[in-house]
Design an enzyme around this catalytic site. Structure first.
Site, PDB file in Angstrom:
ATOM      1  N   GLU A 146      41.428  35.279  45.710  1.00 24.84           N
ATOM      2  CA  GLU A 146      40.238  35.356  46.283  1.00 24.84           C
ATOM      3  C   GLU A 146      40.210  36.400  47.456  1.00 24.84           C
ATOM      4  OE1 GLU A 146      39.443  31.350  47.712  1.00 24.84           O
ATOM      5  OE2 GLU A 146      41.426  30.830  48.162  1.00 24.84           O
ATOM      6  N   CYS A 169      36.971  29.597  39.492  1.00 21.57           N
ATOM      7  CA  CYS A 169      36.582  28.200  39.860  1.00 21.57           C
ATOM      8  C   CYS A 169      35.545  28.332  40.945  1.00 21.57           C
ATOM      9  CB  CYS A 169      37.740  27.394  40.182  1.00 21.57           C
ATOM     10  SG  CYS A 169      38.813  28.305  41.626  1.00 21.57           S
ATOM     11  N   HIS A 209      30.133  25.518  51.828  1.00 21.36           N
ATOM     12  CA  HIS A 209      30.698  24.479  51.066  1.00 21.36           C
ATOM     13  C   HIS A 209      29.825  23.121  51.213  1.00 21.36           C
ATOM     14  CE1 HIS A 209      34.521  26.488  51.788  1.00 21.36           C
ATOM     15  NE2 HIS A 209      34.989  25.919  50.531  1.00 21.36           N
ATOM     16  N   ASP A 266      35.041  33.465  47.762  1.00 24.21           N
ATOM     17  CA  ASP A 266      35.665  33.938  48.735  1.00 24.21           C
ATOM     18  C   ASP A 266      35.949  35.590  48.462  1.00 24.21           C
ATOM     19  OD1 ASP A 266      35.787  32.394  51.233  1.00 24.21           O
ATOM     20  OD2 ASP A 266      37.278  31.222  49.850  1.00 24.21           O
TER      21      ASP A 266
HETATM   22  C1  PEP Z   1      36.200  30.185  45.904  1.00 29.19           C
HETATM   23  O1  PEP Z   1      36.569  30.779  47.091  1.00 29.19           O
HETATM   24  O2  PEP Z   1      35.613  30.657  45.125  1.00 29.19           O
HETATM   25  C2  PEP Z   1      36.792  28.955  45.816  1.00 29.19           C
HETATM   26  C3  PEP Z   1      36.619  28.142  44.649  1.00 29.19           C
HETATM   27  O3  PEP Z   1      37.306  28.163  46.730  1.00 29.19           O
HETATM   28  P1  PEP Z   1      36.518  27.748  48.087  1.00 29.19           P
HETATM   29  O4  PEP Z   1      34.918  27.654  47.753  1.00 29.19           O
HETATM   30  O5  PEP Z   1      36.840  26.139  48.442  1.00 29.19           O
HETATM   31  O6  PEP Z   1      36.584  28.363  49.174  1.00 29.19           O
HETATM   32 MG    MG Z   2      37.822  30.075  48.416  1.00 29.03          MG
END
Ligand code: PEP
Ligand code: MG
Length: 589
Positions: free
Chosen positions: A438, A509, A193, A462
Site C-alpha cells: 500500500e 483488499c 475508516h 492507501d
Molecule cells: C487499504 O489501505 O487499502 C486497506 C485495505 O487498509 P486500510 O483501509 O485499513 O488502511
Molecule cells: Mg491501508
C-alpha cells in the site's frame, strides 16, 4: 410550511435511511480568552462547577447505557472519565487559573488541559501516558457544556439518522451496538475508516456534506441517500414515498442476490477467482458467511484495540477473538492483519502525542516495531491460534516500505515461537506471512517482497493516497482521490505480475475490489483474490459471472494505456454501463 432542503456529498455506503436525526458535533470548539473582573471570579467558578455536575450526569447515563449494550469494559472507561471530572488535581488547577489570571472558565480549562498534556508527554509510564485520551475526552465534554453545545449522544432507543461534523473511527464502532440506521457527516472521504465501517455494517452513509450540521434541525425528518450521495432534510411527503419504494427495491434485490452466493465466482469462460471478506468487527462474521465469503482477506485487528482503548487487549482476549474468527471459516484462509494503528486510528491514544503529519508518521508496522511490547503480545496470540487451525491463518503486516521491516517481523516471530515452545505451548512449524502492498515503494519492489513472503495483499485505499499524495479522508481533495489513475493501475499490474511469477497468492483488499467498474480491469490483470466488505460480495459475484476473461483482458490492456484517471473512468463507463444496467448492478456497492 418549510421546504425540502437537499445537500450533497459523497455516496459512502449504499442504501436509503429515513428517520429523525441525532446531531453530533465532535470537532474541538474554538475557545476565546475573555478577561473577567475580580468581582466575577466566584460566579465564573460556580459556572465551571455546575457544568461539571451536568457532564457528570451525562457520563453516568452513558455509562449505564454502555453497560447494558456493550458490557462492563465500556462502562469502566466512562466511569474513569467521570471520576476525572471531579479529580481535585484537575478542578483545583482550573479554578486557580480563573482566580489568578482573571479569565473565563472556558479559557482556564483549555489552558490547564494544555499544560497537563505537556506534562503527560514527559511521563515514562505508558499506562499514564494513555490517560491523555481520557483527559481530552472529559475536557471536550466539559467545554461543550460551558459553551451551551449539545453533548454527542449515540445511544438511543429509537432508530435514528446520525448527522455529524466528523465521526472518528472510535465512535463509528459504537454504531454497531446502537440504533443508528444511517449517517451523514461533513468530514470524510470514500475510503476513510469511518466510511469503511459503515459499509461493513451495511449502514447507508453520505460523507463530505458541507454545512450539514448547521442545516439540520432536531425533529425534522431526514433521508440519507447513500446511492447518490444526497441528504434531504424535511422532505416533501411525496419524496418520502419515492424513497421508501427505492429502499424496498434495494432490499428485494439484495435478497435475490443472496440466493446465489453458492455459485462459483467464475467468468462466462470459466476463469475462477476467490471472493473473501474484509472483517472489521467480529460480529460481521455472520453477514460474511451469509454473503458467501470464501475466507477472510483482511481482519483489521486494530479495531479490537479500539474496543478496549485506552487499554490494550491482552494476549488472551486477542487469542479468543482470533479463534472465533478462524472457527467461523473452517478450512478456509483467514488473513489477520497485525495492528495498523497510527494515522487517524488512535494515533493520539497510542503515541501519547499528536503528530503533525500522521499519515506519514509512526503508523502500521513502523509503530509495531517501535513498540515491541504490544506487538509481541499480538504475535504470541497469533502463533497460539495458528497451531489450532493448521494451514488456515495468514498473518499480514501493514504499511511496509522496506524489506527490513518484513525481516524484522520474521525474526520476532521466530523468537516468540521459541519462547512459546519453551513454555510448553504448541506452535505451528510454519506460518504464512504476507504484507499489505500500500506504499508505492513496496509496489515498485513487489518482486523482492514476493520472494520473501507467502502472499501479498494490495491496499488500494492507501496506495492511492500515497501515489497521488491525496489524503483519503479529506473532503477538500476528494475529487483528486482517483484510484483509476493510470499510475495506480500500473502499480497494481506490477504487484499482480510479481505475485504470479513468484507463485504466491495476491489479493486486493482496498475499496477498489468492490467497485463494479474496477472488477473487469482487475480480472483482466489476473488478480486471483478479491476481498471486500461483506454486503458487496453477492453483487460482485453476480458481476464476475456476467463478464468474460478475454474481454476483461482487452479492457485491462486498454485501461493501462491511458494518460489520465478521467480517460480511464470514461472508457470504463462507456464499456460497462450497459452491462451493469442489465445485471442491475449499481456503480457503488
Ligand atoms: C487499504 O489501505 O487499502 C486497506 C485495505 O487498509 P486500510 O483501509 O485499513 O488502511
Ligand atoms: Mg491501508
Amino acid at each position: 410550511m418549510s421546504q425540502t432542503r437537499t445537500l450533497s456529498g459523497l455516496p459512502a455506503s449504499p442504501g436509503i435511511a429515513i428517520g429523525e436525526p441525532v446531531l453530533i458535533e465532535n470537532r474541538p470548539l474554538p475557545v476565546i480568552r475573555v478577561a473577567i473582573s475580580p468581582e466575577r471570579v466566584e460566579e465564573e467558578i460556580n459556572r465551571l462547577r455546575e457544568a461539571a455536575v451536568r457532564v457528570g450526569e451525562h457520563l453516568a447515563a452513558l455509562r449505564e447505557a454502555a453497560r447494558a449494550r456493550m458490557g462492563a469494559e465500556f462502562a469502566a472507561i466512562l466511569e474513569a472519565h467521570r471520576l476525572l471530572l471531579f479529580d481535585p488535581a484537575l478542578t483545583d488547577e482550573v479554578e486557580a487559573v480563573i482566580r489568578r489570571e482573571l479569565v473565563c472558565a472556558e479559557w482556564a480549562l483549555e489552558e490547564v488541559v494544555r499544560r497537563f498534556l505537556q506534562r503527560f508527554d514527559q511521563l515514562a509510564d505508558v499506562y499514564l501516558r494513555e490517560r491523555q485520551v481520557d483527559l481530552l475526552d472529559v475536557a471536550a465534554h466539559w467545554q461543550r457544556e460551558l459553551q451551551g453545545k449539545p453533548q454527542p449522544q449515540l445511544a438511543n432507543e429509537q432508530p435514528r439518522v446520525l448527522l455529524a461534523d466528523d465521526i472518528p473511527p472510535s465512535q463509528a464502532i459504537q454504531l454497531a451496538a446502537g440504533s443508528v440506521i444511517g449517517f451523514a457527516s461533513e468530514a470524510g472521504g470514500l475510503t476513510s475508516h469511518t466510511t469503511i465501517i459503515a459499509k461493513s455494517l451495511g449502514i447507508p452513509a453520505v460523507v463530505g456534506v458541507e454545512g450539514l450540521v448547521e442545516s439540520a434541525r432536531r425533529g425534522e425528518l431526514v433521508i440519507v441517500d447513500g446511492f447518490e450521495g444526497h441528504v434531504l432534510i424535511n422532505p416533501d411527503p411525496a419524496l418520502v414515498e419515492v424513497y421508501r419504494w427505492r429502499e424496498e427495491e434495494h432490499r428485494r434485490r439484495r435478497q435475490e442476490l443472496l440466493q446465489q452466493v453458492h455459485l462459483p465466482a467464475a467468468t462466462t469462460d470459466g476463469h475462477q477467482v476467490r471472493l473473501l471478506a474484509n472483517v472489521d468487527l467480529l460480529h460481521e462474521v455472520e453477514s460474511a458467511t451469509l454473503a458467501g465469503a470464501e475466507g477472510v482477506g483482511l481482519f483489521r485487528s486494530e479495531f479490537l484495540f479500539m474496543q478496549t482503548a485506552p487499554l490494550l487487549p491482552d494476549e488472551d482476549t486477542q487469542y479468543q477473538a482470533y479463534r472465533k474468527l478462524l472457527a467461523a471459516f473452517p478450512g478456509l484462509p483467514v488473513t489477520i492483519r497485525t495492528y495498523d494503528l497510527g494515522g487517524r486510528k488512535l494515533a493520539r491514544e497510542i503515541l501519547g502525542s499528536m503528530e503533525n503529519n500522521p499519515a506519514l508518521g509512526l503508523r502500521g508496522v513502523r509503530l509495531s516495531l517501535a513498540r515491541p511490547d504490544f506487538f509481541r503480545t499480538q504475535l504470541r496470540a497469533l502463533l497460539r491460534v495458528a497451531a489450532e487451525f493448521p494451514g488456515q491463518l495468514r498473518v499480514m503486516v501493514p504499511m511496509v516500505a522496506h524489506l527490513e521491516e518484513v525481516r524484522a517481523v520474521k525474526i520476532l516471530l521466530q523468537r516468540l515461537a521459541q519462547e512459546l515452545r519453551e513454555e510448553g505451548v504448541t506452535v505451528p512449524p510454519t506460518l504464512a506471512l504476507g504484507a499489505m502492498i500500500e506504499v508505492p515503494a513496496a509496489a515498485l519492489l513487489a518482486e523482492h517482497f514476493a520472494r520473501e513472503l507467502d502472499f501479498l495483499s494490495i491496499g488500494t485505499n492507501d496506495l492511492t493516497q500515497y501515489t497521488l499524495a491525496v489524503d483519503r479522508a479529506n473532503r477538500e481533495v476528494a475529487r483528486t482521490y482517483r484510484p483509476f489513475h493510470p499510475a495506480v493501475l500500473r502499480l497494481l499490474e506490477r504487484v499482480i505480475t510479481a505475485g504470479r511469477r513468484a507463485g504466491i497468492p495476491v489479493s486486493l483488499c482496498g475499496e477498489l475490489a468492490s467497485d463494479p467498474l474496477a472488477v473487469p480491469v482487475l480480472i483482466g490483470l489476473g488478480l486471483p483474490e478479491f476481498s471486500m466488505h461483506p454486503p458487496a460480495l453477492p453483487v460482485i459475484r453476480r458481476l464476475i459471472r456476467g463478464i468474460s476473461l478475454s474481454e476483461a483482458r482487452r479492457i485491462a490492456r486498454k485501461a493501462l494505456s491511458f494518460a489520465s484517471a478521467k480517460e480511464v473512468e470514461e472508457f470504463l463507463w462507456e464499456s460497462f454501463s450497459g452491462l451493469l444496467a442489465r445485471l442491475q448492478v449499481r456503480v457503488r456497492v
